[in-house]
Design a protein around this motif. Structure first.
Motif, PDB file in Angstrom:
ATOM      1  N   GLN A  58       0.446  12.492 -10.376  1.00  0.00           N
ATOM      2  CA  GLN A  58       0.818  13.789  -9.798  1.00  0.00           C
ATOM      3  C   GLN A  58      -0.411  14.661  -9.570  1.00  0.00           C
ATOM      4  O   GLN A  58      -0.523  15.340  -8.546  1.00  0.00           O
ATOM      5  CB  GLN A  58       1.823  14.508 -10.706  1.00  0.00           C
ATOM      6  N   ASN A  59      -1.356  14.623 -10.509  1.00  0.00           N
ATOM      7  CA  ASN A  59      -2.599  15.383 -10.355  1.00  0.00           C
ATOM      8  C   ASN A  59      -3.432  14.850  -9.193  1.00  0.00           C
ATOM      9  O   ASN A  59      -4.055  15.623  -8.458  1.00  0.00           O
ATOM     10  CB  ASN A  59      -3.416  15.375 -11.649  1.00  0.00           C
ATOM     11  N   ILE A  60      -3.460  13.537  -9.026  1.00  0.00           N
ATOM     12  CA  ILE A  60      -4.199  12.923  -7.927  1.00  0.00           C
ATOM     13  C   ILE A  60      -3.592  13.359  -6.594  1.00  0.00           C
ATOM     14  O   ILE A  60      -4.308  13.752  -5.671  1.00  0.00           O
ATOM     15  CB  ILE A  60      -4.219  11.388  -8.073  1.00  0.00           C
ATOM     16  N   VAL A  61      -2.269  13.315  -6.505  1.00  0.00           N
ATOM     17  CA  VAL A  61      -1.585  13.721  -5.281  1.00  0.00           C
ATOM     18  C   VAL A  61      -1.854  15.202  -5.000  1.00  0.00           C
ATOM     19  O   VAL A  61      -2.167  15.580  -3.863  1.00  0.00           O
ATOM     20  CB  VAL A  61      -0.071  13.418  -5.356  1.00  0.00           C
ATOM     21  N   LYS A  62      -1.774  16.029  -6.009  1.00  0.00           N
ATOM     22  CA  LYS A  62      -2.011  17.465  -5.840  1.00  0.00           C
ATOM     23  C   LYS A  62      -3.451  17.719  -5.362  1.00  0.00           C
ATOM     24  O   LYS A  62      -3.668  18.504  -4.435  1.00  0.00           O
ATOM     25  CB  LYS A  62      -1.753  18.188  -7.166  1.00  0.00           C
ATOM     26  N   THR A  63      -4.410  17.047  -5.984  1.00  0.00           N
ATOM     27  CA  THR A  63      -5.814  17.182  -5.572  1.00  0.00           C
ATOM     28  C   THR A  63      -6.001  16.699  -4.142  1.00  0.00           C
ATOM     29  O   THR A  63      -6.684  17.341  -3.339  1.00  0.00           O
ATOM     30  CB  THR A  63      -6.737  16.400  -6.524  1.00  0.00           C
ATOM     31  N   GLY A  64      -5.375  15.568  -3.812  1.00  0.00           N
ATOM     32  CA  GLY A  64      -5.470  15.028  -2.459  1.00  0.00           C
ATOM     33  C   GLY A  64      -4.886  15.967  -1.424  1.00  0.00           C
ATOM     34  O   GLY A  64      -5.474  16.190  -0.356  1.00  0.00           O
ATOM     35  N   GLN A  93      -4.087   5.037  -3.336  1.00  0.00           N
ATOM     36  CA  GLN A  93      -4.620   3.709  -3.626  1.00  0.00           C
ATOM     37  C   GLN A  93      -5.463   3.784  -4.898  1.00  0.00           C
ATOM     38  O   GLN A  93      -6.349   4.633  -5.010  1.00  0.00           O
ATOM     39  CB  GLN A  93      -5.488   3.244  -2.449  1.00  0.00           C
ATOM     40  N   LYS A  94      -5.186   2.903  -5.829  1.00  0.00           N
ATOM     41  CA  LYS A  94      -6.017   2.818  -7.027  1.00  0.00           C
ATOM     42  C   LYS A  94      -7.158   1.854  -6.712  1.00  0.00           C
ATOM     43  O   LYS A  94      -6.937   0.668  -6.498  1.00  0.00           O
ATOM     44  CB  LYS A  94      -5.201   2.319  -8.220  1.00  0.00           C
ATOM     45  N   VAL A  95      -8.369   2.382  -6.674  1.00  0.00           N
ATOM     46  CA  VAL A  95      -9.544   1.586  -6.322  1.00  0.00           C
ATOM     47  C   VAL A  95     -10.049   0.829  -7.541  1.00  0.00           C
ATOM     48  O   VAL A  95     -10.344  -0.360  -7.476  1.00  0.00           O
ATOM     49  CB  VAL A  95     -10.659   2.479  -5.733  1.00  0.00           C
ATOM     50  N   ASP A  96     -10.155   1.543  -8.652  1.00  0.00           N
ATOM     51  CA  ASP A  96     -10.535   0.934  -9.933  1.00  0.00           C
ATOM     52  C   ASP A  96     -10.003   1.829 -11.045  1.00  0.00           C
ATOM     53  O   ASP A  96      -9.255   2.770 -10.780  1.00  0.00           O
ATOM     54  CB  ASP A  96     -12.054   0.696 -10.034  1.00  0.00           C
ATOM     55  N   LYS A 103      -7.938   6.782  -4.134  1.00  0.00           N
ATOM     56  CA  LYS A 103      -8.081   7.323  -2.785  1.00  0.00           C
ATOM     57  C   LYS A 103      -6.715   7.814  -2.340  1.00  0.00           C
ATOM     58  O   LYS A 103      -5.730   7.097  -2.443  1.00  0.00           O
ATOM     59  CB  LYS A 103      -8.621   6.280  -1.806  1.00  0.00           C
ATOM     60  N   TYR A 104      -6.711   9.035  -1.871  1.00  0.00           N
ATOM     61  CA  TYR A 104      -5.514   9.675  -1.322  1.00  0.00           C
ATOM     62  C   TYR A 104      -5.679   9.653   0.195  1.00  0.00           C
ATOM     63  O   TYR A 104      -6.710  10.067   0.720  1.00  0.00           O
ATOM     64  CB  TYR A 104      -5.436  11.108  -1.840  1.00  0.00           C
ATOM     65  N   TYR A 163       0.828  -1.200   0.000  1.00  0.00           N
ATOM     66  CA  TYR A 163       0.000   0.000   0.000  1.00  0.00           C
ATOM     67  C   TYR A 163       0.865   1.255   0.000  1.00  0.00           C
ATOM     68  O   TYR A 163       0.602   2.206  -0.708  1.00  0.00           O
ATOM     69  CB  TYR A 163      -0.905   0.037   1.238  1.00  0.00           C
ATOM     70  N   ILE A 164       1.890   1.245   0.798  1.00  0.00           N
ATOM     71  CA  ILE A 164       2.719   2.442   0.936  1.00  0.00           C
ATOM     72  C   ILE A 164       3.548   2.704  -0.303  1.00  0.00           C
ATOM     73  O   ILE A 164       3.763   3.835  -0.686  1.00  0.00           O
ATOM     74  CB  ILE A 164       3.597   2.322   2.193  1.00  0.00           C
ATOM     75  N   THR A 165       4.002   1.674  -0.952  1.00  0.00           N
ATOM     76  CA  THR A 165       4.864   1.873  -2.103  1.00  0.00           C
ATOM     77  C   THR A 165       4.102   1.981  -3.419  1.00  0.00           C
ATOM     78  O   THR A 165       4.711   2.125  -4.466  1.00  0.00           O
ATOM     79  CB  THR A 165       5.890   0.730  -2.221  1.00  0.00           C
ATOM     80  N   LEU A 166       2.785   1.937  -3.350  1.00  0.00           N
ATOM     81  CA  LEU A 166       1.991   2.012  -4.575  1.00  0.00           C
ATOM     82  C   LEU A 166       2.349   3.233  -5.409  1.00  0.00           C
ATOM     83  O   LEU A 166       2.633   3.110  -6.601  1.00  0.00           O
ATOM     84  CB  LEU A 166       0.492   2.048  -4.249  1.00  0.00           C
ATOM     85  N   SER A 167       2.374   4.395  -4.791  1.00  0.00           N
ATOM     86  CA  SER A 167       2.645   5.594  -5.584  1.00  0.00           C
ATOM     87  C   SER A 167       4.059   5.580  -6.145  1.00  0.00           C
ATOM     88  O   SER A 167       4.281   6.015  -7.269  1.00  0.00           O
ATOM     89  CB  SER A 167       2.396   6.862  -4.766  1.00  0.00           C
ATOM     90  N   VAL A 168       5.030   5.064  -5.383  1.00  0.00           N
ATOM     91  CA  VAL A 168       6.409   5.012  -5.877  1.00  0.00           C
ATOM     92  C   VAL A 168       6.517   4.068  -7.066  1.00  0.00           C
ATOM     93  O   VAL A 168       7.109   4.402  -8.094  1.00  0.00           O
ATOM     94  CB  VAL A 168       7.376   4.577  -4.748  1.00  0.00           C
ATOM     95  N   SER A 169       5.909   2.891  -6.951  1.00  0.00           N
ATOM     96  CA  SER A 169       6.005   1.933  -8.048  1.00  0.00           C
ATOM     97  C   SER A 169       5.282   2.439  -9.288  1.00  0.00           C
ATOM     98  O   SER A 169       5.718   2.195 -10.403  1.00  0.00           O
ATOM     99  CB  SER A 169       5.467   0.563  -7.633  1.00  0.00           C
ATOM    100  N   LEU A 170       4.186   3.144  -9.067  1.00  0.00           N
ATOM    101  CA  LEU A 170       3.485   3.711 -10.222  1.00  0.00           C
ATOM    102  C   LEU A 170       4.361   4.735 -10.931  1.00  0.00           C
ATOM    103  O   LEU A 170       4.392   4.810 -12.155  1.00  0.00           O
ATOM    104  CB  LEU A 170       2.168   4.352  -9.787  1.00  0.00           C
ATOM    105  N   LEU A 171       5.066   5.524 -10.130  1.00  0.00           N
ATOM    106  CA  LEU A 171       5.918   6.547 -10.739  1.00  0.00           C
ATOM    107  C   LEU A 171       7.043   5.938 -11.571  1.00  0.00           C
ATOM    108  O   LEU A 171       7.355   6.414 -12.645  1.00  0.00           O
ATOM    109  CB  LEU A 171       6.514   7.451  -9.658  1.00  0.00           C
ATOM    110  N   PHE A 172       7.668   4.870 -11.070  1.00  0.00           N
ATOM    111  CA  PHE A 172       8.798   4.299 -11.785  1.00  0.00           C
ATOM    112  C   PHE A 172       8.395   3.349 -12.905  1.00  0.00           C
ATOM    113  O   PHE A 172       9.126   3.187 -13.863  1.00  0.00           O
ATOM    114  CB  PHE A 172       9.737   3.585 -10.809  1.00  0.00           C
ATOM    115  N   GLY A 173       7.234   2.714 -12.788  1.00  0.00           N
ATOM    116  CA  GLY A 173       6.834   1.749 -13.804  1.00  0.00           C
ATOM    117  C   GLY A 173       5.754   2.259 -14.732  1.00  0.00           C
ATOM    118  O   GLY A 173       5.183   1.506 -15.506  1.00  0.00           O
ATOM    119  N   ALA A 174       5.465   3.519 -14.657  1.00  0.00           N
ATOM    120  CA  ALA A 174       4.343   4.064 -15.403  1.00  0.00           C
ATOM    121  C   ALA A 174       4.812   4.933 -16.566  1.00  0.00           C
ATOM    122  O   ALA A 174       5.940   5.409 -16.601  1.00  0.00           O
ATOM    123  CB  ALA A 174       3.481   4.903 -14.458  1.00  0.00           C
TER     124      ALA A 174
END
Length: 191
Positions: free
Chosen positions: A29-35, A128-131, A136-137, A9-20
């Motif tokens: 980045q927009n999701i994080v900014k909105t959150g 967290q990517k729900v779907d 969810k931030y 759960y904690i590394t989700l955003s990091v892995s998305l950044l490196f593998g995306a």
């Protein structure tokens, strides 16, 4: 929940950044900014009101504020947010049943509690990517002010303790110490 799932759960955003892809990175980045913006708006709104009530009337007036106004102010904040964005507070040890975590929110909080019990420094945020269209931030909330313990610590004021018990007969939000995880602000973002 095992520690591996917690770390996932904690590394989700990091892995998305490196593998995306670049597009996915921008979306995250927009999701994080909105959150961040949404959670800060809620925390500033509730915090300034709580501080004012605590200063003018002490813990009893702060309790009145929480009982009568906190939920309404949260709804007012939600009306100010962009379409598809909502914010709320959650805790495994909630006082108000409206702050009870729903679905996977419980698992995220339990994971954060487990990490804290292992003396892991908690992240400032989780995504967290729900779907396909929903994220969810999470902004973990930690007890970092002594004044919080007047209502959420080991309450010695009998009048306050009785008032909390009367208003919240199933209260779980006591016996915290400085540095404890209190819960989280959750921003749901639907794209």
């Amino acid at each position: 929940m095992n520690i591996l799932k917690s770390v996932t759960y904690i590394t989700l955003s990091v892995s998305l950044l490196f593998g995306a892809s670049q597009q996915e990175n921008k979306q995250l980045q927009n999701i994080v900014k909105t959150g961040q913006k949404s959670s800060m708006l809620l925390l500033k709104t509730l915090g300034s009101n709580m501080k004012r009530n605590m200063k003018t009337g002490g813990p009893m007036q702060a309790l009145d504020f929480c009982t009568q106004k906190a939920y309404t102010l949260t709804e007012e904040v939600n009306k100010k947010l962009p379409k598809g964005v909502t914010v709320k507070r959650i805790s495994t040890k909630y006082r108000n049943p409206a702050n009870q975590p729903q679905g996977s929110e419980q698992e995220v909080l339990v994971s954060l509690e487990k990490l804290q019990s292992l003396h892991v420094k908690l992240p400032k945020q989780l995504v967290q990517k729900v779907d396909e269209h929903t994220y969810k931030y999470y902004k973990p909330l930690v007890i970092n002010k002594q004044v919080c313990l007047k209502c959420h610590g080991n309450i010695t004021n009998k009048k306050l303790k009785d008032a909390i018990a009367k208003r919240y007969p199933q209260d779980k939000a006591q016996h915290y110490k400085m540095g404890d995880l209190r819960g989280a602000v959750v921003v749901t973002i639907k794209k």
